[in-house]
Design a protein around this motif. Structure first.
Motif, PDB file in Angstrom:
ATOM      1  N   TRP A  29     113.323  20.209  26.780  1.00 47.33           N
ATOM      2  CA  TRP A  29     112.203  20.665  26.360  1.00 47.33           C
ATOM      3  C   TRP A  29     111.622  20.626  24.840  1.00 47.33           C
ATOM      4  O   TRP A  29     110.777  20.389  24.464  1.00 47.33           O
ATOM      5  N   ILE A  69      88.455  15.927  17.913  1.00 48.27           N
ATOM      6  CA  ILE A  69      89.268  17.074  17.459  1.00 48.27           C
ATOM      7  C   ILE A  69      90.346  17.195  18.574  1.00 48.27           C
ATOM      8  O   ILE A  69      91.933  17.585  18.171  1.00 48.27           O
ATOM      9  N   PHE A  70      90.201  16.411  19.536  1.00 48.87           N
ATOM     10  CA  PHE A  70      91.045  16.768  20.759  1.00 48.87           C
ATOM     11  C   PHE A  70      92.483  15.745  20.466  1.00 48.87           C
ATOM     12  O   PHE A  70      93.439  16.093  21.206  1.00 48.87           O
ATOM     13  N   SER A  96      84.130  23.510  12.316  1.00 46.13           N
ATOM     14  CA  SER A  96      83.756  24.639  12.024  1.00 46.13           C
ATOM     15  C   SER A  96      82.425  24.616  11.404  1.00 46.13           C
ATOM     16  O   SER A  96      81.773  25.441  10.908  1.00 46.13           O
ATOM     17  N   PHE A 155     103.399  23.408  22.292  1.00 45.98           N
ATOM     18  CA  PHE A 155     103.790  24.795  22.338  1.00 45.98           C
ATOM     19  C   PHE A 155     103.769  25.323  23.669  1.00 45.98           C
ATOM     20  O   PHE A 155     104.432  26.154  24.182  1.00 45.98           O
ATOM     21  N   LEU A 156     103.040  24.563  24.754  1.00 46.53           N
ATOM     22  CA  LEU A 156     103.003  24.893  26.036  1.00 46.53           C
ATOM     23  C   LEU A 156     104.489  24.608  26.638  1.00 46.53           C
ATOM     24  O   LEU A 156     104.946  25.543  27.256  1.00 46.53           O
ATOM     25  N   LEU A 193      99.357  18.998  20.236  1.00 47.94           N
ATOM     26  CA  LEU A 193      99.546  20.282  19.837  1.00 47.94           C
ATOM     27  C   LEU A 193      99.827  21.474  20.652  1.00 47.94           C
ATOM     28  O   LEU A 193     100.913  22.266  20.803  1.00 47.94           O
ATOM     29  N   PHE A 194      98.700  21.521  21.443  1.00 43.35           N
ATOM     30  CA  PHE A 194      98.582  22.500  22.608  1.00 43.35           C
ATOM     31  C   PHE A 194      99.774  22.340  23.627  1.00 43.35           C
ATOM     32  O   PHE A 194     100.444  23.120  23.925  1.00 43.35           O
ATOM     33  N   LYS A 253      84.648  27.658  14.898  1.00 43.74           N
ATOM     34  CA  LYS A 253      83.684  28.175  14.327  1.00 43.74           C
ATOM     35  C   LYS A 253      83.591  29.724  15.033  1.00 43.74           C
ATOM     36  O   LYS A 253      83.817  29.826  16.429  1.00 43.74           O
ATOM     37  N   LEU A 255      99.831  29.064  20.222  1.00 44.57           N
ATOM     38  CA  LEU A 255      98.968  28.879  21.344  1.00 44.57           C
ATOM     39  C   LEU A 255      97.754  29.750  21.087  1.00 44.57           C
ATOM     40  O   LEU A 255      96.496  29.364  21.430  1.00 44.57           O
ATOM     41  N   LYS A 262      82.758  15.872  19.495  1.00 44.22           N
ATOM     42  CA  LYS A 262      83.793  16.597  19.909  1.00 44.22           C
ATOM     43  C   LYS A 262      84.899  16.084  20.392  1.00 44.22           C
ATOM     44  O   LYS A 262      85.935  16.568  20.255  1.00 44.22           O
ATOM     45  N   VAL A 299     107.054  24.522  25.053  1.00 53.08           N
ATOM     46  CA  VAL A 299     108.085  25.680  24.755  1.00 53.08           C
ATOM     47  C   VAL A 299     108.022  26.710  25.760  1.00 53.08           C
ATOM     48  O   VAL A 299     109.255  27.275  26.039  1.00 53.08           O
ATOM     49  N   LEU A 300     106.888  27.343  26.202  1.00 52.09           N
ATOM     50  CA  LEU A 300     106.850  28.462  26.971  1.00 52.09           C
ATOM     51  C   LEU A 300     107.195  28.002  28.330  1.00 52.09           C
ATOM     52  O   LEU A 300     108.096  28.822  29.005  1.00 52.09           O
ATOM     53  N   LEU A 325      95.343  28.264  18.757  1.00 53.40           N
ATOM     54  CA  LEU A 325      94.637  27.157  19.157  1.00 53.40           C
ATOM     55  C   LEU A 325      93.414  27.706  20.227  1.00 53.40           C
ATOM     56  O   LEU A 325      92.518  27.094  20.031  1.00 53.40           O
ATOM     57  N   PRO A 361      81.096  24.121  17.097  1.00 48.95           N
ATOM     58  CA  PRO A 361      82.234  23.481  16.746  1.00 48.95           C
ATOM     59  C   PRO A 361      83.571  24.068  16.719  1.00 48.95           C
ATOM     60  O   PRO A 361      83.713  25.329  16.643  1.00 48.95           O
ATOM     61  N   PHE A 362      84.701  23.325  16.531  1.00 51.76           N
ATOM     62  CA  PHE A 362      86.047  23.897  16.630  1.00 51.76           C
ATOM     63  C   PHE A 362      86.181  25.056  15.296  1.00 51.76           C
ATOM     64  O   PHE A 362      85.749  24.647  14.250  1.00 51.76           O
ATOM     65  N   LEU A 422      94.364  18.044  18.897  1.00 46.67           N
ATOM     66  CA  LEU A 422      94.633  19.279  19.679  1.00 46.67           C
ATOM     67  C   LEU A 422      95.344  19.243  20.918  1.00 46.67           C
ATOM     68  O   LEU A 422      96.256  20.264  20.963  1.00 46.67           O
ATOM     69  N   TYR A 443      83.252  14.224  12.827  1.00 42.26           N
ATOM     70  CA  TYR A 443      83.213  15.588  13.461  1.00 42.26           C
ATOM     71  C   TYR A 443      83.387  16.697  12.343  1.00 42.26           C
ATOM     72  O   TYR A 443      84.420  16.486  11.740  1.00 42.26           O
TER      73      TYR A 443
END
Lengths: 488, 145
Positions: free
Chosen positions: A99, A5-6, A54, A16-17, A12-13, B102, B83, A2, A19-20, B86, B99-100, A9, A51
């Motif tokens: 930012w 993917i981070f 989905s 956008f955070l 990316l997360f 899913k 966001l 797992k 920006v807020l 995600l 999984p991601f 992720l 990995y």
């Protein structure tokens, strides 16, 4: 697994955070860096880590793959990103809309990590675009006219490169009916000698070569790197060019097409040598520090491309090791250039002098970077260049090796010029009093990078050797990559 | 002609826009919500929603739309959309060990896909609108000089 993917992720997360929330600092990069070190341990123990996004089985869905090369690149990219973020926390104080900078920076990092971990060719292309578009915006961050011009030039050249790459992927898809890299590797190895594969490899050479700024395609790089803010130049030059250009190129050529000799590799070698010579000659004539460093990047990327073109195990090891050394030393030098600009307000070599009396830390660290990049023995750059040239001699490319040695001397010449004009000699009259002091974060990043320059060369650390070996093996297995991924 | 002094286009265009802009907006929302069972989806619907705003802007001048949705709000809405996407991806594998991306919820039809569509619709419509806005506002600045 797992964890994989981070890597795209988390940036990316955070992008956008930011920006807020606006004021969020970038601890996320620290997290990603720590993860890449942890991943290094797992991959060394268990080989290839996969990995499946989905939960789809492999030729059907998108998968992420981590082998030795992936981990090696992830460590370099995220380490440099962490240090650059620490540096820019203080460097960017003078800019408005910080930012936006951090958000774009994290998008760029997400794109680069995505390219490295992706096991799907089209996914690789998408992340390549994410990283590139973020980089176009970052180059124009200063919104001076020359910044915008450089960004526009870069965007046009980058778009042309993307078209080449996309066309290559489309043709490859029509030939193999799959986009999964492992599947492509197996199908291509089942039908060797196809004309289409040669054509696609030429397209990829042009596309990724443009991203890597090999010489006929290098025109965007000096403008883009010299007009971007210094932390961004450090990222672009230190890791961006290598991830988008050289990593993708080597992955496609070695693992997907499993070719390790022939005309394409001779072309790679030729363009590599051409880049070395042209980059070094142009760098000697520059008076702007960052332009000189940018041309030097072209020259050093030439060494790496040359090493991949030679294609023997020792040469690949040298090339990958040079990626590490160049990432450390060139990021360091760009951060130094940023510190000089921050302190004195100018980047012109002729207007500077004697800065060792005022900011000795910058002088020391840049000496480390300069010596490493021009290949002076105790530092890492010497060993990687030695490996590349030895491998080239063993493979019988005597003329190219002699050129490589001569270019190394040229490199030393223009870095010594940089050192003597900027840090030694008399202090200029305008610089006597009003130098801005450097903040702790900036000093910290520069010192850590200088230590890395020294560490990679002083000893062949067992961990370093292990990481390098598994990275080289990942490329040398050729289409065994496909089999290793499909099994899981 | 009463509206001659007001910004924007002629009375005919304004009257027609008043009638059609709402319809276009509703059609866009419809496309977003039926993406999982027919042609359409978040991206196509989002583009139509953004176009209805652009339509208003062309007919009535930029201030009418900017009063309701300016650049800063647009940026916030689009990043909220990203966001949310995600988070939807992460929820699948944090809570339920899958999984991601899913799907683990049994929505009335097509699982999580309608929710993804809505989120993408928000992201695309606001993103496209602020792109248009950036182009319009930048040319405005240049004309003043």
């Amino acid at each position: 697994m797992k964890l994989l993917i981070f890597f795209s992720l988390i940036p990316l997360f955070t992008a956008f955070l930011i920006v807020l929330l606006g004021r969020l600092r970038n601890q996320a990069v620290l997290l990603v860096t720590a993860m890449s070190v942890y991943l290094m341990k797992i991959v060394n123990a268990s080989g290839v880590v996969i990995y499946k996004i989905s939960g789809w089985s492999i030729p059907l869905g998108v998968c992420l793959v981590a082998d030795g090369l992936t981990v090696f690149m992830l460590c370099i990219v995220n380490l440099v990103a962490l240090l650059v973020i620490i540096y820019s926390c203080q460097y960017m104080r003078g800019f408005t809309d910080k930012w936006k900078f951090y958000s774009l920076f994290m998008l760029m990092l997400a794109g680069m990590n995505g390219i490295i971990i992706s096991g799907d060719l089209f996914n690789l292309y998408i992340f390549l675009e994410v990283a590139s578009i973020a980089a176009y915006a970052l180059v124009a961050f200063g919104i001076e006219p020359e910044d915008l011009e450089a960004s526009f030039k870069y965007a046009i050249m980058g778009a042309i490169a993307s078209v080449f790459i996309l066309l290559g992927i489309a043709l490859l898809y029509s030939y193999t009916s799959t986009l999964n890299m492992a599947d492509i590797a197996l199908i291509v190895s089942g039908n060797p000698g196809s004309v289409l594969v040669s054509f696609v490899s030429v397209l990829f050479l042009a596309g990724f070569g443009l991203k890597a700024a090999l010489v006929p395609f290098h025109a965007w790089l000096p403008d883009a790197h010299s007009s971007a803010p210094s932390p961004v130049s450090a990222m672009l030059s230190g890791v961006f060019v290598k991830t988008l250009g050289l990593y993708a190129l080597s992955r496609v050529f070695f693992n997907l097409f499993s070719i390790s000799s022939g005309k394409v590799f001779f072309a790679l070698m030729f363009f590599g040598v051409l880049s070395m010579v042209v980059g070094a000659l142009l760098a000697m004539a520059q008076t702007d520090i960052k332009r000189m460093l940018a041309y030097s990047t072209i020259s050093q990327v030439g060494y790496i491309a040359f090493a991949f073109g030679v294609g023997t195990p020792l040469a690949i090891a040298g090339g990958l090791f040079h990626i590490l050394n160049h990432a450390a030393s060139k990021s360091l030098l760009f951060l130094n250039a940023g510190a000089i600009e921050h302190a004195t307000g100018t980047r012109d070599i002729n207007k500077l002098g004697g800065l060792n009396q005022k900011i000795p830390l910058v002088g020391f660290t840049s000496l480390f970077g300069s010596m490493s990049i021009s290949g002076v023995p105790p530092f890492g750059g010497f060993w990687s260049k030695l490996m590349i040239i030895t491998a080239a001699v063993q493979a019988g490319h005597i003329v190219f090796s002699i050129v490589a040695i001569l270019v190394s001397v040229l490199t030393l010449v223009y870095y010594l010029k940089f050192q003597s004009f900027v840090f030694f000699g008399k202090l200029r009259s305008g610089m006597k009093e009003d130098l801005k002091s450097l903040h702790f974060g900036m000093k910290f990043s520069m010192v850590v990078l200088a230590v890395i320059c020294l560490l990679t060369g002083m000893v062949f650390l067992p961990q370093l050797k292990l990481a390098l070996d598994s990275a080289v093996n990942a490329l040398l297995v050729g289409n065994g990559y496909g089999a290793a991924v499909i099994i899981q | 002609m009463k509206n001659k002094e007001a910004p924007g286009m002629s009375l005919i265009v304004k009257s027609v826009t008043r009638l059609t802009a709402g319809l276009i907006l509703i059609y866009g929302i419809y496309i977003v919500f039926r993406g999982h069972i027919g042609p359409g989806g978040g991206f196509a619907g989002g583009v139509i929603i953004a176009l209805s705003l652009v339509h208003l802007m062309l007919a009535f001048g930029k201030d009418v739309v900017l009063k309701r949705l300016d650049e800063a709000r647009g940026i916030i809405i689009s990043s909220l959309g990203a966001l949310a996407f995600l988070i939807l991806g992460i929820v699948g594998f944090l809570g339920f060990k899958a999984p991601f991306l899913k799907e683990r919820f049994e929505h009335f039809s097509a699982g999580l896909i309608p929710i993804y569509d809505v989120v993408i619709g928000v992201l695309v419509s606001s993103g496209l609108f602020i792109t248009f806005l950036a182009l319009v506002l930048l040319t405005g600045k240049r004309e003043k000089k």
